[in-house]
Design a protein around this motif. Sequence first.
Motif, PDB file in Angstrom:
ATOM      1  N   SER A  50       0.831  -1.210   0.000  1.00 34.54           N
ATOM      2  CA  SER A  50       0.000   0.000   0.000  1.00 34.54           C
ATOM      3  C   SER A  50       0.863   1.256   0.000  1.00 34.54           C
ATOM      4  CB  SER A  50      -0.917  -0.003   1.224  1.00 34.54           C
ATOM      5  OG  SER A  50      -1.778  -1.104   1.199  1.00 34.54           O
ATOM      6  N   VAL A  51       1.855   1.294   0.887  1.00 40.65           N
ATOM      7  CA  VAL A  51       2.734   2.464   0.970  1.00 40.65           C
ATOM      8  C   VAL A  51       3.458   2.684  -0.357  1.00 40.65           C
ATOM      9  CG1 VAL A  51       4.821   3.363   2.073  1.00 40.65           C
ATOM     10  CG2 VAL A  51       3.019   2.339   3.463  1.00 40.65           C
ATOM     11  N   ARG A  52       3.960   1.580  -0.941  1.00 40.15           N
ATOM     12  CA  ARG A  52       4.675   1.707  -2.208  1.00 40.15           C
ATOM     13  C   ARG A  52       3.762   2.233  -3.307  1.00 40.15           C
ATOM     14  NH1 ARG A  52       7.438  -3.322  -5.583  1.00 40.15           N
ATOM     15  NH2 ARG A  52       8.133  -2.056  -7.377  1.00 40.15           N
ATOM     16  N   GLY A  53       2.528   1.710  -3.356  1.00 34.98           N
ATOM     17  CA  GLY A  53       1.598   2.153  -4.399  1.00 34.98           C
ATOM     18  C   GLY A  53       1.224   3.616  -4.267  1.00 34.98           C
ATOM     19  N   PHE A  54       0.906   4.004  -3.003  1.00 28.56           N
ATOM     20  CA  PHE A  54       0.540   5.404  -2.801  1.00 28.56           C
ATOM     21  C   PHE A  54       1.733   6.323  -3.039  1.00 28.56           C
ATOM     22  CE2 PHE A  54      -2.768   3.594   0.246  1.00 28.56           C
ATOM     23  CZ  PHE A  54      -3.733   3.573  -0.749  1.00 28.56           C
ATOM     24  N   ALA A  55       2.923   5.932  -2.583  1.00 31.36           N
ATOM     25  CA  ALA A  55       4.103   6.762  -2.782  1.00 31.36           C
ATOM     26  C   ALA A  55       4.432   6.892  -4.271  1.00 31.36           C
ATOM     27  CB  ALA A  55       5.290   6.168  -2.027  1.00 31.36           C
ATOM     28  N   GLN A  56       4.265   5.789  -5.015  1.00 35.64           N
ATOM     29  CA  GLN A  56       4.529   5.839  -6.453  1.00 35.64           C
ATOM     30  C   GLN A  56       3.547   6.764  -7.153  1.00 35.64           C
ATOM     31  OE1 GLN A  56       4.410   1.999  -8.291  1.00 35.64           O
ATOM     32  NE2 GLN A  56       5.090   2.745 -10.306  1.00 35.64           N
ATOM     33  N   GLY A  57       2.285   6.715  -6.711  1.00 39.01           N
ATOM     34  CA  GLY A  57       1.286   7.608  -7.306  1.00 39.01           C
ATOM     35  C   GLY A  57       1.597   9.067  -7.033  1.00 39.01           C
ATOM     36  N   LEU A  58       2.078   9.340  -5.814  1.00 26.96           N
ATOM     37  CA  LEU A  58       2.427  10.716  -5.480  1.00 26.96           C
ATOM     38  C   LEU A  58       3.633  11.185  -6.284  1.00 26.96           C
ATOM     39  CD1 LEU A  58       1.969  10.605  -1.602  1.00 26.96           C
ATOM     40  CD2 LEU A  58       0.525  11.834  -3.225  1.00 26.96           C
ATOM     41  N   VAL A  59       4.631  10.309  -6.419  1.00 25.33           N
ATOM     42  CA  VAL A  59       5.844  10.681  -7.150  1.00 25.33           C
ATOM     43  C   VAL A  59       5.551  10.898  -8.629  1.00 25.33           C
ATOM     44  CG1 VAL A  59       8.108   9.853  -7.889  1.00 25.33           C
ATOM     45  CG2 VAL A  59       7.407   9.598  -5.512  1.00 25.33           C
ATOM     46  N   GLU A  60       4.731  10.020  -9.206  1.00 26.42           N
ATOM     47  CA  GLU A  60       4.454  10.107 -10.641  1.00 26.42           C
ATOM     48  C   GLU A  60       3.403  11.147 -10.970  1.00 26.42           C
ATOM     49  OE1 GLU A  60       3.475   6.166 -11.830  1.00 26.42           O
ATOM     50  OE2 GLU A  60       5.552   5.412 -11.633  1.00 26.42           O
ATOM     51  N   GLY A  61       2.759  11.738  -9.945  1.00 26.21           N
ATOM     52  CA  GLY A  61       1.797  12.805 -10.177  1.00 26.21           C
ATOM     53  C   GLY A  61       0.448  12.359 -10.664  1.00 26.21           C
ATOM     54  N   VAL A  62       0.129  11.056 -10.495  1.00 26.38           N
ATOM     55  CA  VAL A  62      -1.176  10.569 -10.943  1.00 26.38           C
ATOM     56  C   VAL A  62      -2.272  10.875  -9.926  1.00 26.38           C
ATOM     57  CG1 VAL A  62      -0.122   8.752 -12.328  1.00 26.38           C
ATOM     58  CG2 VAL A  62      -0.726   8.300  -9.950  1.00 26.38           C
ATOM     59  N   HIS A 105      -2.872  15.226   0.760  1.00 28.83           N
ATOM     60  CA  HIS A 105      -2.937  15.144   2.226  1.00 28.83           C
ATOM     61  C   HIS A 105      -3.611  13.849   2.678  1.00 28.83           C
ATOM     62  CE1 HIS A 105      -3.122  16.421   6.356  1.00 28.83           C
ATOM     63  NE2 HIS A 105      -4.451  16.191   6.363  1.00 28.83           N
ATOM     64  N   ARG A 106      -4.671  13.464   1.987  1.00 25.10           N
ATOM     65  CA  ARG A 106      -5.398  12.240   2.343  1.00 25.10           C
ATOM     66  C   ARG A 106      -4.504  11.016   2.181  1.00 25.10           C
ATOM     67  NH1 ARG A 106      -8.416   8.789  -1.008  1.00 25.10           N
ATOM     68  NH2 ARG A 106      -9.819   7.409   0.145  1.00 25.10           N
ATOM     69  N   TYR A 107      -3.767  10.983   1.071  1.00 22.34           N
ATOM     70  CA  TYR A 107      -2.907   9.827   0.846  1.00 22.34           C
ATOM     71  C   TYR A 107      -1.687   9.837   1.770  1.00 22.34           C
ATOM     72  CZ  TYR A 107      -5.635   8.170  -3.084  1.00 22.34           C
ATOM     73  OH  TYR A 107      -6.642   7.653  -3.860  1.00 22.34           O
ATOM     74  N   HIS A 108      -1.236  11.006   2.144  1.00 25.04           N
ATOM     75  CA  HIS A 108      -0.187  11.082   3.152  1.00 25.04           C
ATOM     76  C   HIS A 108      -0.652  10.475   4.479  1.00 25.04           C
ATOM     77  CE1 HIS A 108       2.020  14.497   0.857  1.00 25.04           C
ATOM     78  NE2 HIS A 108       2.560  13.295   0.602  1.00 25.04           N
TER      79      HIS A 108
END
Length: 477
Positions: A267-279, A286-289
């Motif tokens: 989960s952390v990897r998926g959310f972090a990847q989404g944040l990094v890639e700007g999707v 803030h919610r995903y953080h």
Amino acid sequence: MLTSVFRKQLLALLCVLLVGFTLLALVLNFALQDFLVKQKEAVLFREGEQLNELLLEGLSTDPANPKAMYTNAESRLKRTFNIRTKLLLTDDGSNVDKGRKLQKRLLRQSEIKDPTLLTQVLKGDRVTQMGLFTETDDTILLSVGMPVNENGKVIGALFLHTPVQEIQMGKVTRLIIFTAYLIAIPFSLLVFVLSKRMTGPLLRMNRAAKRLGNGDFTVRVPVESRDEVSQLADTFNQMAGQLEQLDRMRKDLIANVSHELRTPLTSVRGFAQGLVEGVIPLEQHHRYHQIIYAELFRLTSLLNTMLDLSAIETGRVNMEMKAIRWSSLVHTVSDSLAPRMEKKQLSVEIVEPEDEILKAYGDSERLKQVLFNLLDNAIRHSGLGGKITIRSFYENESLIVKVSDTGSGIDPSKLPYIWERFYTEDDSRHTHRERSGLGLTITKQLIELMKGSIEVESVLEEGTTFTIRIPTPPETQ
């Protein structure tokens, strides 16, 4: 070389057997030889008495020819028993002149190898000797001597001899040795079988230990009796069973830990990847953080719980045992969980005796952890508007605490497994992501470390009750 217990034991037993039979043969040989010598000695004395009587009778009744009677008696002894005689007459005997007619049959004092024998006989004693009797003898003789009495006076000495080989001592010795070794053969076979039987389990345990060392924890050693070696085999089997269980627990632990860690990390990897890639839109960052933080917090909590369990199982937990006021501890823990209870509209009832102050004997922080885990479990399994009861009282010098809920209960078939690591009673509750499955495991081990116990009763759709028994301070017992 003696490279095995079997060879050492077999050789030791055979040596004991050989020495034992040899000593037995020697003892029997000496005993039988002594018996045969005494028997022959008795025969010599008996025949000597008869010969003595015949000699005295011949000297008294047949003065003209006493030689004939003596010669006839001597010939009979020699022919029948291979007994030879020697006669010595003193010069002061009343029938010395008559006796001189036996001159060729008489013994001269100078011929005797041991003159003390003659001295003893002339004093009226009987003597026995085994050895050379005269200087000219070339064989070992058994000799007996007895006095010749006439009218109460010793007038001579009569000696009777027989060769020692006539007693057949050699045959007796050979017979004893043959019998001893004849008996030793089956005894040796018996020793071999017994040694093999005693060392067989040891050899099997050795082979099993090698397989155990190679990772085969299913190996077992057959237990065929109840002696010490079989008890060792039984202990080995118990050890193998425990190692098999530990290996299974290790594999389960790795699988469960991998599963528990994979979920939040994914989960952390998926959310972090989404944040990094700007999707992920900026307004949702803030919610995903918060989600990432929650997953990392759960991961940290899981690792801390596992470290606590490892410390407990390896004995690295220090217990500060002291008297604790139980009522204060109960209210402290229940107050810390009040927000969660209010969220699910749960009511809590604390039941204690009004006329006495309850005290427990244990580690304060660990007892808080135990009660927290039990209340946490009750909150999770209770529906909206349920009730949790904490009932405390003394019984048989122990403090009894019952934590009950009105939740869904636990299937009776699953009750024995709730104390196992990572066990979650019902995956259909959808609480998997909120639970580690270690709370009740830690609770049970902490209670047992404080010399207490815990039990559980549950009825489906009615609720569950956990009962813990805690020691009381010595002054209250």
